[in-house]
Design an enzyme around this catalytic site. Structure first.
Site, PDB file in Angstrom:
ATOM      1  NE  ARG A  35      81.409 -97.209  45.042  1.00  0.00           N
ATOM      2  CZ  ARG A  35      82.043 -96.274  45.740  1.00  0.00           C
ATOM      3  NH1 ARG A  35      81.537 -95.871  46.887  1.00  0.00           N
ATOM      4  NH2 ARG A  35      83.177 -95.758  45.287  1.00  0.00           N
TER       5      ARG A  35
ATOM      6  CB  SER B 189      71.680-106.147  45.823  1.00  0.00           C
ATOM      7  OG  SER B 189      72.880-105.419  45.640  1.00  0.00           O
TER       8      SER B 189
END
Length: 468
Positions: free
Chosen positions: A197, A290
């Site tokens: 992340r 993303s």
């Protein structure tokens, strides 16, 4: 009568008189013999010592050369079995290990001590069994390294040295941004996976462009050309990779603070990146997928995606160099339904984009929330590559005709997700991808991963040839 003392003195005089007359008769004979004996012994000693020193030095020198060739060869087993494990022990935080690996490769490359592939992609007969034509360039092999390992284009050359046909750097945003708070990347050792992340942490387009420009200029000086001559293609190699048979992809993305609902603002972000980075890229990869950047995946909808990609293609065509960079779009489908794939394919054809960079990354919460990557995703990757290939070609048949669908205008697919060995790479390529890319496999397999995968591919192809 003489006293006892005088008699004693007389006796001593009689005894000592011969010594006084000839005080050192034996010493005079011994002196010539002693130096002769010492000289012979010394010569023998130092002669033997010199020979021994030369032998030891030669042995040490030979050992150093052999150690150098072993340690810098991607086939060395310690790259797979020792280095990755050592990094996990020394750096419990996966991001610290990532930075340490990048710094080490950069330093070793500057000293000429970096790991490199010494086996060429040409067999003894001169054939290139792994070569593939992508965007008019005959790649030496179809294995690539995905963006994420080199976020700010600091080590493209060390990565090419590992044997990859394609290296992708980035993602790069217009302005510098920190990404998500740390810790933000986690190993899942039980499955050889990662949970990521990062949130597109980047030094920004200007910083990366400055680095890539200096790299280009350094190469130009080394072969006696100017920067302009390089951009005009006079070096005879791709401007991005600076290597024959290789391609450099530069992945671009919007800043986190840019409102994804403001299509014009989003377009400006991507166009800014193209303006700064296009001169130094063989392929621009537009990241709209993303999982760790809020709202970014909303751009995969057909309308916004078509507008965005059209703006990028238009700006890429303005690049001041002879061969313009190609443009691909990086997508990561959240769903398996054909309608989503069809929307992406439609946007690709309507915008004039050259291909799809397909990334399979599941949003999971195994031990930490984030995008999961690893071997478990391979079947999904294989399935989606086949579906995208079929739909891209089908759409091409409807709009361009048979020759364009399967000829020079065929859309290219780069695929990543769970690829860890040569057999899997071949399956993905046979399903319709032009390049099979790796990321997590490098983390667990080390610097020799690309070489190993290619060797396995060659062995598999040789077996298939014998069957025919």
């Amino acid at each position: 009568m003489a006293s006892p003392f005088l008699r004693t003195r007389h006796s001593l005089s009689s005894v000592l008189r011969p010594l006084v007359r000839n005080p050192t008769p034996r010493i005079n004979h011994a002196v010539p013999r002693r130096p002769a004996s010492t000289s012979s012994s010394s010569s023998s000693f130092y002669g033997g010592s010199s020979a021994k020193t030369i032998a030891i030095s030669a042995a040490l020198g030979t050992s150093a050369v052999l150690l150098y060739y072993y340690a810098t060869d991607t086939r060395a087993s310690f790259h797979k079995y020792i280095v990755p494990r050592a990094l996990r022990v020394l750096f419990p935080d996966a991001e610290d290990a990532h930075h340490a690996g990048t710094t080490a490769l950069k330093a070793l490359y500057s000293l000429g001590l970096h790991p490199r592939e010494r086996v060429q992609d040409v067999d003894p007969s001169g054939a290139k069994p792994l070569s593939v034509n992508v965007f008019g360039v005959e790649l030496s092999n179809p294995i690539g390294i995905s963006a994420g390992l080199d976020k700010d284009a600091e080590i493209p050359d060390p990565l090419f040295a590992l044997g990859a046909g394609v290296v992708e750097v980035g993602g790069i945003t217009p302005l510098p941004q920190e990404g998500n708070p740390r810790p933000r990347v986690f190993r899942v050792v039980s499955t050889d996976g990662l949970v990521n992340r990062y949130g597109l942490n980047s030094k920004g387009a200007d910083a990366v462009a400055a680095h890539l420009r200096e790299r280009l200029r350094t190469f130009a000086r080394s072969i006696g050309l100017t920067e302009k001559e390089m951009l005009d293609g006079e070096a005879g190699v791709p401007v991005g990779s600076l290597r024959d048979g290789r391609l450099l992809c530069v992945q671009i993305a919007k800043n986190k603070k840019t409102d994804e609902k403001d299509v014009e603002a989003v377009k400006r972000d991507y166009v800014t990146c193209v303006n700064r980075l296009a001169p130094y890229a063989d392929v621009l990869v537009v990241n709209v997928s993303s999982p760790n950047t809020p709202g970014l995946r909303d751009l995969q909808a057909t309308g916004p995606l078509t507008a965005l990609l059209g703006a990028v293609v238009e700006e890429a065509q303005k690049t001041k160099r002879k061969v313009k960079p190609r443009v691909m779009v990086k997508v990561s489908p959240d769903e398996d339904d054909d309608s989503q794939i069809e929307g992406v394919v439609q946007a690709v054809w309507m915008s004039g984009v050259d291909g799809v960079r397909l990334t399979i990354q599941e949003q999971k919460n195994i031990m930490e929330e984030g995008g999961y990557s690893g071997p478990a995703l391979f079947d999904q990757t294989l399935n989606l590559v086949g579906r995208y290939r079929k739909m891209l070609d089908s759409y091409s048949l409807k709009t361009e005709g048979l020759q364009d669908a399967f000829g020079k205008n065929q859309k290219v697919i780069f695929a990543t997700g769970g690829i860890t060995n040569g057999e899997q790479a071949l399956k993905v390529l046979n399903a319709g991808a032009s390049v099979a890319m790796v990321y997590t496999a490098m983390v667990y397999g080390g610097s020799g991963t690309i070489t190993r995968i290619k060797n396995e591919m060659r062995e598999k192809l040789a077996i298939e040839d014998k069957k025919q």
